[in-house]
Design an enzyme around this catalytic site. Structure first.
Site, PDB file in Angstrom:
ATOM      1  N   SER A 172       0.841  -1.190   0.000  1.00  0.00           N
ATOM      2  CA  SER A 172       0.000   0.000   0.000  1.00  0.00           C
ATOM      3  C   SER A 172       0.880   1.246   0.000  1.00  0.00           C
ATOM      4  O   SER A 172       1.769   1.372  -0.843  1.00  0.00           O
ATOM      5  CB  SER A 172      -0.959  -0.039   1.191  1.00  0.00           C
ATOM      6  N   ASP A 295      -7.685  -4.326  -6.624  1.00  0.00           N
ATOM      7  CA  ASP A 295      -7.078  -3.258  -5.831  1.00  0.00           C
ATOM      8  C   ASP A 295      -7.317  -1.935  -6.547  1.00  0.00           C
ATOM      9  O   ASP A 295      -7.045  -1.814  -7.751  1.00  0.00           O
ATOM     10  CB  ASP A 295      -5.577  -3.525  -5.691  1.00  0.00           C
ATOM     11  N   HIS A 325      -6.874  -5.164  -2.123  1.00  0.00           N
ATOM     12  CA  HIS A 325      -5.933  -4.320  -1.395  1.00  0.00           C
ATOM     13  C   HIS A 325      -5.821  -4.764   0.063  1.00  0.00           C
ATOM     14  O   HIS A 325      -6.816  -4.915   0.761  1.00  0.00           O
ATOM     15  CB  HIS A 325      -6.391  -2.855  -1.446  1.00  0.00           C
TER      16      HIS A 325
END
Length: 355
Positions: A172, A295, A325
């Site tokens: 991330s 994602d 994600h």
């Protein structure tokens, strides 16, 4: 006095229950990506994750085969993971920057993942607990990651690490930090929804929430800026199979100069590694790029992969067709373990063992 304490405790419990119910009601009916077969489990995970980050309920597991040490590099909290087994030679080093949009996440949230990486890849893992919101804004977290990395590189032998075998990694916003760190060092100096993403983005960069719509619609991007960077950022650069059937070239809202002036720091390379010059990209080390089909940041990873490849940087790419994600941190969850979590982790460990 006792009656007052009982009353306050009762009111507190009611508020906790009401907030938890509100979180569950708000999140239970999310759309589940079609590639994810365990739809009920995914919905339950989404709700549970929202509750866990609200009440800080993520458990930390101790592995008897891994030695864990909490350290401070100046003002930066870090956590070191080392296999307890004796090694006849210095080990590989892994520096990990955690995700969470510089809003959530931390040493405890990523403890289990880093412990697992240390054991399975027989490596020394440094987890960086960079400072984050609400007390610290951009560029503090990036500076912390860079400072911790430089300190570890200079003192790696003290931790039994081979200085020629150190990997920087993250997920991330931690993945974005990897891109920034590697560029900086080479120049010598649905769990995530759209609403959550833009909220974290604006809070971290100190952009007033009133500009969120302008950011999402591209009103802060002038024709001059787009002409300069579209060769790298345009969705035309995405592989054809990642363009949906309704694919169209980018169409931005009418340019708003006020929006640009309030948000122009988003175009700095520290915040947008994709916009770094070719001569910087071409000097970067080989990389493993992991993308997930579901994602919201998938295309960013694909575009960065292409930039590296176009400049001759060796890239190993792993794409999780059923990934979403943040799936990586659930690899060891008994209830919320998805196939994509193990696939991503296995691909990562395989890559590390080959270094």
């Amino acid at each position: 006095m006792m009656a007052l304490l009982v009353m306050l405790l009762t009111v507190g419990c009611i508020l906790v229950v009401m907030l938890s119910l509100w979180i569950l009601i708000k999140n239970v009916l999310i759309d589940v990506p079609p590639a994810i077969t365990h739809k009920v489990k995914f919905r339950t995970l989404h709700c549970a994750f929202q509750l866990m980050i609200t009440w800080s309920l993520l458990p930390v597991r101790k592995d008897p085969n891994v030695l864990v040490t909490n350290l401070r590099f100046g003002t930066i909290n870090v956590r070191l993971f080392r296999p307890k087994a004796v090694s006849s030679s210095p080990r590989r080093g892994i520096i990990f920057y955690h995700g969470g949009g510089a809003v959530i996440g931390g040493l405890d949230v990523y403890h289990n993942l880093c412990s697992f990486l240390s054991k399975k890849s027989d490596s020394v893992v440094l987890l960086v607990g960079y400072r984050k919101l609400p007390h610290y804004h951009y560029p503090v977290s990036l500076q912390d990651c860079l400072s911790a990395t430089i300190h570890f590189l200079k003192s790696s032998q003290l931790y039994g690490v081979d200085p020629s075998r150190i990997v920087v990694s993250g997920d991330s916003v931690g993945g974005a930090a990897v891109a920034f760190i590697t560029q900086a060092l080479n120049t010598n100096f649905p769990i995530l929804t759209k609403d959550n993403m833009i909220m974290c983005f604006c809070r971290y960069l100190r952009i007033d929430s009133s500009w969120q719509d302008a950011l999402l619609k591209g009103a802060c991007i002038s024709d001059h800026i787009w002409e300069k960077y579209k060769k790298w950022l345009s969705s035309d650069n995405l592989p054809e199979r990642f363009r949906n059937k309704d694919y169209q070239p980018e169409i931005f809202a009418l340019f708003n100069e006020a929006a640009y002036l309030e948000t122009r720091h988003i175009f700095e390379v520290a915040n947008a590694p994709l916009m770094a010059d070719d001569q910087i990209i071409s000097q970067l080390p080989e990389a493993l790029v992991v993308t997930c089909e579901w994602d919201i940041l998938r295309d960013d990873g694909l575009l960065y992969k292409k930039r590296l490849e176009d400049q001759g940087v060796p890239v190993t790419w792993f794409h999780a067709e059923d990934g979403f994600h943040g799936c990586l941190i659930f690899f060891d969850s008994m209830l919320f373990n998805f196939p994509c979590s193990e696939k991503v982790l296995n691909a990562t460990v395989k890559y590390l063992k080959e270094i």
